[in-house]
Structures are given as C-alpha cells and as structure tokens.
Design an enzyme around this catalytic site. Structure first.
Site, PDB file in Angstrom:
ATOM      1  N   ASN A  10      -5.172  -4.877   7.569  1.00  0.00           N
ATOM      2  CA  ASN A  10      -6.192  -5.183   8.576  1.00  0.00           C
ATOM      3  C   ASN A  10      -7.554  -5.252   7.874  1.00  0.00           C
ATOM      4  OD1 ASN A  10      -7.988  -5.221  10.718  1.00  0.00           O
ATOM      5  ND2 ASN A  10      -7.551  -3.113  11.390  1.00  0.00           N
ATOM      6  N   TRP A  11      -8.037  -6.471   7.705  1.00  0.00           N
ATOM      7  CA  TRP A  11      -9.296  -6.654   6.961  1.00  0.00           C
ATOM      8  C   TRP A  11     -10.516  -6.284   7.785  1.00  0.00           C
ATOM      9  CZ3 TRP A  11      -9.184 -11.762   3.602  1.00  0.00           C
ATOM     10  CH2 TRP A  11      -8.065 -11.709   2.748  1.00  0.00           C
ATOM     11  N   LYS A  12     -10.366  -6.144   9.089  1.00  0.00           N
ATOM     12  CA  LYS A  12     -11.512  -5.873   9.977  1.00  0.00           C
ATOM     13  C   LYS A  12     -12.600  -6.936   9.760  1.00  0.00           C
ATOM     14  CE  LYS A  12     -10.101  -1.105   9.839  1.00  0.00           C
ATOM     15  NZ  LYS A  12     -10.425   0.287   9.974  1.00  0.00           N
ATOM     16  N   HIS A  95      -6.620  -1.530  18.838  1.00  0.00           N
ATOM     17  CA  HIS A  95      -7.081  -0.746  17.682  1.00  0.00           C
ATOM     18  C   HIS A  95      -8.144   0.243  18.154  1.00  0.00           C
ATOM     19  CE1 HIS A  95      -9.020   0.318  13.927  1.00  0.00           C
ATOM     20  NE2 HIS A  95      -7.924  -0.093  13.321  1.00  0.00           N
ATOM     21  N   GLU A  97     -10.877   1.046  17.030  1.00  0.00           N
ATOM     22  CA  GLU A  97     -12.259   0.541  16.995  1.00  0.00           C
ATOM     23  C   GLU A  97     -12.563  -0.311  18.220  1.00  0.00           C
ATOM     24  OE1 GLU A  97     -11.937  -1.038  13.029  1.00  0.00           O
ATOM     25  OE2 GLU A  97     -11.911   1.007  12.239  1.00  0.00           O
ATOM     26  N   GLU A 167      -2.330   5.646  14.529  1.00  0.00           N
ATOM     27  CA  GLU A 167      -3.492   5.744  13.656  1.00  0.00           C
ATOM     28  C   GLU A 167      -4.418   6.839  14.179  1.00  0.00           C
ATOM     29  OE1 GLU A 167      -4.289   1.815  11.451  1.00  0.00           O
ATOM     30  OE2 GLU A 167      -5.216   1.644  13.398  1.00  0.00           O
ATOM     31  N   GLY A 173     -10.573   5.108   7.797  1.00  0.00           N
ATOM     32  CA  GLY A 173     -11.757   4.807   6.997  1.00  0.00           C
ATOM     33  C   GLY A 173     -12.492   6.047   6.513  1.00  0.00           C
ATOM     34  N   SER A 212      -6.315   5.577   6.263  1.00  0.00           N
ATOM     35  CA  SER A 212      -6.507   5.900   4.840  1.00  0.00           C
ATOM     36  C   SER A 212      -5.231   5.876   4.007  1.00  0.00           C
ATOM     37  CB  SER A 212      -7.242   7.242   4.687  1.00  0.00           C
ATOM     38  OG  SER A 212      -8.527   7.167   5.276  1.00  0.00           O
ATOM     39  N   GLY A 233      -6.184  -0.499   6.189  1.00  0.00           N
ATOM     40  CA  GLY A 233      -7.512  -1.104   6.267  1.00  0.00           C
ATOM     41  C   GLY A 233      -8.100  -1.278   4.882  1.00  0.00           C
ATOM     42  N   GLY A 234      -8.938  -0.331   4.477  1.00  0.00           N
ATOM     43  CA  GLY A 234      -9.696  -0.433   3.223  1.00  0.00           C
ATOM     44  C   GLY A 234      -8.869  -0.863   2.018  1.00  0.00           C
TER      45      GLY A 234
HETATM   46  P1  PGA Z   1      -8.138   2.490   6.847  1.00  0.00           P
HETATM   47  O1  PGA Z   1      -7.991   1.680   8.218  1.00  0.00           O
HETATM   48  O2  PGA Z   1      -6.870   2.229   6.059  1.00  0.00           O
HETATM   49  O3  PGA Z   1      -9.351   1.912   6.181  1.00  0.00           O
HETATM   50  O4  PGA Z   1      -8.283   3.917   7.195  1.00  0.00           O
HETATM   51  C1  PGA Z   1      -6.769   1.610   8.902  1.00  0.00           C
HETATM   52  C2  PGA Z   1      -6.930   0.838  10.188  1.00  0.00           C
HETATM   53  O5  PGA Z   1      -7.952   1.004  10.855  1.00  0.00           O
HETATM   54  O6  PGA Z   1      -6.046   0.047  10.579  1.00  0.00           O
END
Ligand code: PGA
Length: 252
Positions: A10-12, A95, A97, A167, A173, A212, A233-234
């Site tokens: 997930n590149w956001k 998600h 966010e 999650e 993050g 993470s 994500g990251g």
């Molecule tokens: P992260 O994000 O790996 O940067 O913690 C995961 C996500 O939000 O899907």
C-alpha cells in the site's frame, strides 16, 4: 483450504508518477514469485502505468479506495466499475487512515464492498484497534464489531471473495509491530468470529497482517498459523525490502 498467500504493498499518498514508474519497473522483475500473490497498490494516478508495466506478469494491481457510487454527480469519486474496467483486481476498503481522517464508518464501508464485489474487485477490508483501545483491553471487542458490522451482511459466496487485513492502528507507520503472538491471537480470534456465523468458511478466509511489516520481522509474522500474508506500507516503497518480505512468505 482456499486461503491465498498474499503480500500487498500500500503506497498511500507517496511517490511522484516518475518515481512510481521507476519503482514499478524495479518490482516487475523481482516480485513475481510463485506461490505468493503480489499486489501493488499505488495512488490512483499511477494505475494506468501499473497496468502497462505489469501486464505480462503475475503481479496484481489494487486501488486504495473506491466510491459507493457507480456514476453520476459525485465530484472527485472513483468507482469500482472504472477500476475494474482498467484491469484492477483488488481494492482496500476501510483502511484506518480513511476511518480516522475521512470519517468512514461501517455503513459506508459495506456499500463500498457491495460495489467492489459487484464489479469483481476483491475488497481488502481493514480492521484494527487504536492504542487507547488496546490499553483499555478493548481490542477484541473493537475488531469483532468491525468484522460484524462490515462483513456480516454478506453471503457466504460473497465473503469468500473478500480478504481481511488486521492492522492495529498503533503499529501503522510507527515502527512498532505487533509481536507475532499478539498478531496471531487476533487473527485466530477473527477466524473464530467468522466461524461462529459462517462455519467452515472461516478456514478459507485470507487474513493479512499490517503494521510496520518489514524485511526483518516478516518471516516471524508470516510463520503464524492464522497469518496468511501482509499489507505493507512503508517497506513496500523499497524494492529490496518488499522483495525480501514476499520471499519470506513464499518460503513458508
Ligand atoms: P506500514 O503501513 O507498513 O507503513 O505500517 C501499513 C498500512 O497502513 O497498510
């Protein structure tokens, strides 16, 4: 058992189009790995490039959200049918966010899942507790209600076509990962909540861990019996790390 092994990146809201194309070109030759479904989920503006770059590979493409509407006067929305028409096969729904910053709650998320399924996109439905909720020992209740309110109106046939991602918000993050045991505990719980309503189907549902995940902790997390892969994500923004994460799942 029809559980799939999946790693989704997930590149956001990250990478310019130029950077994104460069990263996708690097990934193309590295993450098409037998035994794992690798999914790249870039920003909407990168999807057409993703379709072109990954066209002769087994790499799948996802979108980060979709509208509850199909078409009409809904400025700024992107519908599931438009995504499907492009060759997109997965869509993240709910998600944390989007729940936290855009006020998305389950009644809306259910409508989005309906649209995704109608247009043959696989929803990746996200659940997970905040730090406060975990500290107050509410994590089981929170996740249970997110699963019930988000998924329990669907038939067995429909639920079979959904993927769940657990999650914990406090791990997203932040560099703080849930321990493999903490993650396994909730994954097993999610499967038991589903089993209470849908019976044997629970064993077939793919449940990803997110928060993470990186190249050093992936193996321990994915080794847990109820963790079927990751939503990353990251670390999905670095070709080296993302490849290591996918290979960790492939090796199990
Ligand atoms: P992260 O994000 O790996 O940067 O913690 C995961 C996500 O939000 O899907």
């Amino acid at each position: 058992m029809t559980r799939k092994k999946i790693v989704a990146g997930n590149w956001k809201l990250n990478t310019s189009l130029v950077e994104g194309k460069e990263l996708m070109s690097q990934l193309k030759n590295r993450i098409d790995i037998p035994g794992v479904k690798s999914i790249v989920i870039p920003p909407f503006t990168h999807l057409e490039s993703a379709v072109n770059i990954f066209k002769d590979s087994g790499i799948e493409i996802g979108a980060q959200d979709c509208s509850k509407f199909e078409n009409g006067a809904y400025t700024g929305e992107i519908s599931a049918n438009l995504l499907s028409e492009m060759g997109i096969s997965y869509v993240i729904i709910g998600h944390s966010e989007r729940r936290a910053y855009f006020g998305e709650e389950e009644p809306l998320l259910v409508e989005k899942i309906i649209m995704a399924l109608k247009h043959r996109l696989t929803p990746i439905y996200c659940v997970g507790e905040t730090l406060d909720q975990r500290e107050d020992d509410l994590h089981f209740d929170v996740v249970k209600s997110q699963i019930e309110n988000g998924l329990f109106s669907f038939s067995e046939e429909e639920l079979k076509n959904c993927v769940i991602a657990y999650e914990p918000v406090w791990a997203i993050g932040t560099g703080k990962t849930a321990s493999p045991e903490q993650a396994q505990e909730i994954h097993a719980y999610i499967r038991s909540v589903i089993a209470d309503k849908y019976g044997d189907l629970a064993a077939d549902i793919t449940i990803l861990y997110g928060g993470s995940v990186n190249d050093t902790n992936a193996n321990a997390l994915f080794s847990q019996p109820d963790i079927d892969g990751g939503l990353v994500g990251g670390a999905s923004l670095k070709a080296d790390a993302f490849e290591v994460i996918i290979r960790a799942l492939a090796s199990l």
